[in-house]
Design an enzyme around this catalytic site. Sequence first.
Site, PDB file in Angstrom:
ATOM      1  CG  HIS A 140      -1.660   1.301   1.398  1.00 51.01           C
ATOM      2  ND1 HIS A 140      -2.479   1.906   0.478  1.00 51.01           N
ATOM      3  CD2 HIS A 140      -1.577   2.164   2.450  1.00 51.01           C
ATOM      4  CE1 HIS A 140      -2.885   3.077   0.960  1.00 51.01           C
ATOM      5  NE2 HIS A 140      -2.352   3.252   2.151  1.00 51.01           N
TER       6      HIS A 140
ATOM      7  CD  GLU B 110      -4.033   5.506  11.117  1.00 58.03           C
ATOM      8  OE1 GLU B 110      -3.533   6.067  10.123  1.00 58.03           O
ATOM      9  OE2 GLU B 110      -5.237   5.254  11.216  1.00 58.03           O
ATOM     10  CG  ASP B 111      -1.555   1.137  10.590  1.00 57.78           C
ATOM     11  OD1 ASP B 111      -2.467   1.592  11.305  1.00 57.78           O
ATOM     12  OD2 ASP B 111      -1.591   1.108   9.354  1.00 57.78           O
TER      13      ASP B 111
ATOM     14  CG  ASP C   6      -3.683   7.056   2.230  1.00 56.29           C
ATOM     15  OD1 ASP C   6      -3.460   5.846   2.033  1.00 56.29           O
ATOM     16  OD2 ASP C   6      -4.244   7.505   3.261  1.00 56.29           O
TER      17      ASP C   6
ATOM     18  CG  ASP D 185     -18.220  17.524 -23.928  1.00 58.05           C
ATOM     19  OD1 ASP D 185     -19.205  16.771 -23.980  1.00 58.05           O
ATOM     20  OD2 ASP D 185     -18.085  18.466 -23.147  1.00 58.05           O
TER      21      ASP D 185
HETATM   22 MN    MN Z   1      -2.706   4.686   3.832  1.00 61.41          MN
END
Ligand code: MN
Length: 711
Positions: free
Chosen positions: A53, A81-82, A144, A263
Amino acid sequence: MKNELITYEKLEKIINTYIKDKDSLNLIRKSYDLANRLHDGQKRRTGEDYITHPLSVAEILTTIKADKETLCAAILHDVLEDCDITKEELEKEFGHTIASLVDGVTKINNINVSTENDYLTNYYKKIIVGISEDVRVIIIKLADRLHNMRTLYAIPIERQKLKAKETLEILAPIAHRLGMHKIKSELEDLSLRYLKPEVYYDIVEKLNNKKVEREEYVSKMMEEVSKLLKANNIKHEIKGRAKSIYSIYKKLDKGKQFSNIYDLLAIRILVNKEQECYLALGLIHSKYKPMAKRFKDYIAMPKTNLYQSLHTTVFGLDGHLFEIQIRTFDMDEYAENGVASHWAYKEGKDGAIAMQNITEKKLQFYKSIIELNEDKMSAKEFVASVKDEVLNNNIYVYTPKGDVIELAKGATPIDFAYKVHSKVGDTTTGAIVNDLIVPLSYELKNGDIVKIITNKSSQGPSREWLNIAKTTQAKNKIKNFFNKTSKEEYITLGKEELEKELRRNKISITEFTKQKNINEILKTNKLESLDDLYFNIGNNKISAKALIKQEQPKEEQPKKVEHIISTENDILVGNIPSIQTHIANCCLPVPGDNIVGYITRGNGVSIHKMSCQNINHEDDRIISAKWNNKTKNKYESDLVIYTNTKDNILFDIVQTASNLAIQVENISTLGKETGTIYSVTALVNNLDELNKLILSYEHLTKIIRVERINK
Ligand code: MN
């Protein structure tokens, strides 16, 4: 690449195409080593290793040539965070900037509140803090979210819809305000796919049905247009262009029929210089009939996110409607990547500073959000205002000078006046919209041209205006008028005035207010402090204009393209049946002018106007000449156009000619007096046509006088 699993080696290869120095590459690798170690054992919902990721987020950022700090922060963006690591530890390893970027992204993600309203409030606030601290935080956040949207299939349907809704309401509009069209567009398409899958797949299917046919038309049209430009020496690139699914959905949603969305057939022309955009437009309009009211000049009048381009719709190949965009390569880079395009131009720190400066000084949404954030209102009100008045539901109106002002739907002239400047708002006495006097409660519409009538000795706003104004921003400013002590008011006014003047002169506010510069200004003006300076500007004792020395860069003069016109069979010389003739460059006669020939040495006969200063009619080499009854060729004529405005009116010049099916071959700026003076070369069939053109120009209010040149 999207479907293939990303590895660090692949990512590094891409990074290496534009980041070459070893130290930077080592630092990025170091961020990967740490992230890889910290995320070890973690899995995504898709079943892949978690590290894929952050690597994918970094990969998205390489497409906009993100700098090394942004890439490092992207790779590390989920570790706080993780994982088991603190901001301080990150700072020790990677320095303050990278640690702050990671911290900024983490703060946006990490919102622990119960109700949806509290969640949104915090989300907005954090995004806003992010933009004002370092716009790169938001750019990482957008990448992200883009990767999470690309892999949204892995989460439960309920959450899919929530994320898609949030993306559509907050992140896509922010990407749009930052001019980051490519990312915005993909975010919107993905959101639609999860919010309204039936609609999404229906459009995809309809598009696929006629894809081959459409592509054939587009490529044939591209060939024709390219030939036309080449024949006129305009260097260019030309591309076919796919409309985004979301933009088609929006049009269908407004009640348009699929078959009427013109268009769908769209091309884009890229050229080197701004003037070539107008020349290309003129050529295209001379060859293909333009559809009325479908051309827009976003070059002279950029959109509020600073997007620039010419747009037109023409009846092209086989009568099919084609939407054509014309812009320079630089404008195109900005159109795709917005503020992030500065990474492509400037390396390292400079790019980041340029991005921050543009965001703060030029993007209207930034100023609106900051102003709202400074006002004392409840969090709920704040969120509602940002969401409903700033990021969504906007209308665009013009100042008499052609500047675009972004307002909330339902806005009145009061809102407009306060948006332009508090001083304008406070001294408003009336409003004129599209040349008609309107009540202050008039609801403005897209495209209105709004002129505010002010009276400097006005007593200030009326309390009644609180009921008329639609936007929170205007209401707050009206309330402020009644609340503030005058000293404070003048300081704010002065600060606004100075900042506006700096922006107008493209001077960085940070640079200008550097202590050293300010100290000097204070000394020369015998003032104590910066607030003192603002106060004096605010009550008109010091002029902000005078403070800023104007240094206008000189415009580059384009070289005149030599154009050889065949006069074959158009001119009869004396009694000679066929003789080589050419049009004299000094007076450029066109069919209808009285002409005379001059026998040159070895270059046939040159054709002059009878009145040409260079001709001595006693000369032996003069020979009579006249135009054929029906001439076939087009002839160059040089005009000098005097205007009363410094605004760019290239579009009006080319368009006026196009309306008469006259091609403008070259335009350049000769100088600026009270207004810009243009030199225009038009290709005409005869004098009648030329006179019609001159007359049409003289009818334009911005044009004072047109002269045909005799050199
Ligand atoms: Mn992320």
